[in-house]
Design a protein around this motif. Structure first.
Motif, mmCIF file in Angstrom:
data_model
loop_
_atom_site.group_PDB
_atom_site.id
_atom_site.type_symbol
_atom_site.label_atom_id
_atom_site.label_comp_id
_atom_site.label_asym_id
_atom_site.label_seq_id
_atom_site.Cartn_x
_atom_site.Cartn_y
_atom_site.Cartn_z
ATOM 1 N N ILE A 109 0.833 -1.205 0.000
ATOM 2 C CA ILE A 109 0.000 0.000 0.000
ATOM 3 C C ILE A 109 0.867 1.254 0.000
ATOM 4 N N ALA A 110 1.920 1.249 0.828
ATOM 5 C CA ALA A 110 2.803 2.424 0.919
ATOM 6 C C ALA A 110 3.505 2.689 -0.407
ATOM 7 N N ILE A 111 3.982 1.623 -1.058
ATOM 8 C CA ILE A 111 4.687 1.781 -2.343
ATOM 9 C C ILE A 111 3.727 2.285 -3.416
ATOM 10 N N THR A 112 2.548 1.664 -3.493
ATOM 11 C CA THR A 112 1.552 2.062 -4.499
ATOM 12 C C THR A 112 1.118 3.507 -4.287
ATOM 13 N N TRP A 113 0.839 3.848 -3.044
ATOM 14 C CA TRP A 113 0.403 5.192 -2.651
ATOM 15 C C TRP A 113 1.422 6.238 -3.108
ATOM 16 N N SER A 114 2.697 6.056 -2.681
ATOM 17 C CA SER A 114 3.727 7.061 -2.954
ATOM 18 C C SER A 114 4.121 7.093 -4.427
ATOM 19 N N LEU A 115 4.165 5.910 -5.078
ATOM 20 C CA LEU A 115 4.526 5.857 -6.495
ATOM 21 C C LEU A 115 3.514 6.609 -7.354
ATOM 22 N N GLY A 116 2.231 6.385 -7.096
ATOM 23 C CA GLY A 116 1.189 7.069 -7.861
ATOM 24 C C GLY A 116 1.266 8.580 -7.719
ATOM 25 N N MET A 117 1.430 9.056 -6.496
ATOM 26 C CA MET A 117 1.541 10.498 -6.268
ATOM 27 C C MET A 117 2.784 11.066 -6.952
ATOM 28 N N ALA A 118 3.907 10.328 -6.860
ATOM 29 C CA ALA A 118 5.159 10.801 -7.456
ATOM 30 C C ALA A 118 5.040 10.902 -8.976
ATOM 31 N N ILE A 119 4.476 9.867 -9.599
ATOM 32 C CA ILE A 119 4.308 9.872 -11.065
ATOM 33 C C ILE A 119 3.392 11.016 -11.486
ATOM 34 N N GLY A 120 2.316 11.224 -10.740
ATOM 35 C CA GLY A 120 1.384 12.308 -11.053
ATOM 36 C C GLY A 120 2.053 13.666 -11.013
ATOM 37 N N ILE A 121 2.835 13.920 -9.978
ATOM 38 C CA ILE A 121 3.518 15.210 -9.825
ATOM 39 C C ILE A 121 4.537 15.413 -10.946
ATOM 40 N N ILE A 122 5.300 14.358 -11.265
ATOM 41 C CA ILE A 122 6.327 14.459 -12.307
ATOM 42 C C ILE A 122 5.702 14.784 -13.662
ATOM 43 N N PHE A 123 4.659 14.064 -14.045
ATOM 44 C CA PHE A 123 4.050 14.276 -15.362
ATOM 45 C C PHE A 123 3.327 15.620 -15.450
ATOM 46 N N ILE A 124 2.738 16.063 -14.354
ATOM 47 C CA ILE A 124 2.101 17.392 -14.362
ATOM 48 C C ILE A 124 3.157 18.480 -14.529
ATOM 49 N N TYR A 125 4.309 18.294 -13.879
ATOM 50 C CA TYR A 125 5.407 19.260 -14.007
ATOM 51 C C TYR A 125 5.942 19.277 -15.436
ATOM 52 N N LEU A 126 5.968 18.095 -16.094
ATOM 53 C CA LEU A 126 6.503 18.005 -17.451
ATOM 54 C C LEU A 126 5.506 18.453 -18.516
#
Length: 305
Positions: A109-126
């Motif tokens: 759960i922790a990995i899925t939670w943090s990975l999803g948020m991280a990917i979202g932030i990166i792609f929005i920034y790009l």
């Protein structure tokens, strides 16, 4: 006394008329319809989540869906479509890893939670151009629901309702005792995968109402409120739907009057209803105990001939 009652009735009448007049606006009709549809789907799916004690798994799926929002913005596809795809993949991955016991459930759960948020932030920034407004995805905005959103919600609500009506007994067995379900020849693994997909889709479409941050409240508070007064699976579903819809309508109206965010207001009303339910149960329980003690103390009710 009569004047005060007349004044109170007049105020209530005026407020009721104001509420009815809101239906003249298309955004309010859409919001009201969304509240009804998502109260049904969240009431059904949320009862399954609470019964299976999957609240934190659902939280992981919820935050993982943010990765789909970011990918959607980057590639120019509707963010909710990206969120739905990402949430379903995250849900199936979590279910698969949990069953194979590759990692502990809380670690997954922790990995899925943090990975999803991280990917979202990166792609929005790009994403080229101006950064999109993410407030409606993080905190919800039911008044911005479109007719397309309503169509998706309607399809999901019908699918969830039909699925639970068709496989109600099977879902009941799986929810309370998977081993017993297996002895009855029920395809437990297949049912779990289908149910986790419905959980993911319900979460994504509910984002429009409460947002990623608050969505778990829609899937847990109405169920816990209903559970105060009944332990039966079907009655909890019914109670959850009624509670969720009532809180959504009241929250909509209050947010309109006070000009505050609708998603947060709906969740606040849900918590108030839950606390009132606990208070009512406490008063009722103590009243029944008091009555029992009074009956026991009556002459001829105590031990002896």
């Amino acid at each position: 006394m009569v004047r005060s009652r007349t004044g109170l009735l007049k105020i209530i009448s005026n407020k009721a008329m104001e509420f009815i007049e809101l239906f003249e606006y298309g955004f309010f009709r859409n919001a009201f319809s969304a509240a009804l549809l998502m109260s049904i789907s969240c009431g059904i799916i949320g009862t399954y989540i609470v019964t299976r004690r999957m609240v934190f798994i659902s939280g992981g799926i919820t935050h993982a869906s943010f990765g789909g929002v970011g990918i959607g913005y980057f590639f120019g596809i509707p963010p909710l479509v990206g969120a739905a795809i990402f949430a379903v993949v995250a849900a199936l991955t979590t279910e698969n890893l949990t069953r194979r016991k590759i990692l502990r459930n809380d670690s997954i759960i922790a990995i899925t939670w943090s990975l999803g948020m991280a990917i979202g932030i990166i792609f929005i920034y790009l994403t080229p151009g101006y950064a999109p407004n993410l407030m409606s995805f993080l905190f919800g905005s039911i008044i911005t629901v479109t007719l397309t959103d309503l169509l998706f919600m309607l399809v999901l609500t019908l699918a969830v309702t039909m699925f639970f009506m068709t496989f109600y007994r099977t879902i009941l067995y799986i929810s309370f005792d998977e081993q017993f379900a297996k002895t009855r020849g029920i395809p437990v693994m297949l049912m779990n995968y289908l149910l986790i997909i419905l959980v993911a889709l319900t979460i994504v479409l509910s984002i429009r109402i409460a947002g990623i941050i608050l969505i778990l409240s829609l899937l847990t508070i109405p169920q816990n409120t209903a559970n105060l007064f009944t332990n039966r699976f079907g009655r909890i579903i019914t109670g959850s739907i009624i509670t969720g819809f009532l809180a959504s309508v009241i929250g909509l109206y209050v947010s309109y009057l006070l000009n505050i965010p609708s998603g947060a207001t709906i969740i606040f009303i849900l918590v108030v209803i839950y606390l009132l339910g606990r208070l009512l149960k406490f008063i009722t329980l103590n009243y029944h105990l008091w009555i029992s003690e009074k009956l026991l103390k009556k002459p001829g009710r105590t031990g002896g001939s």
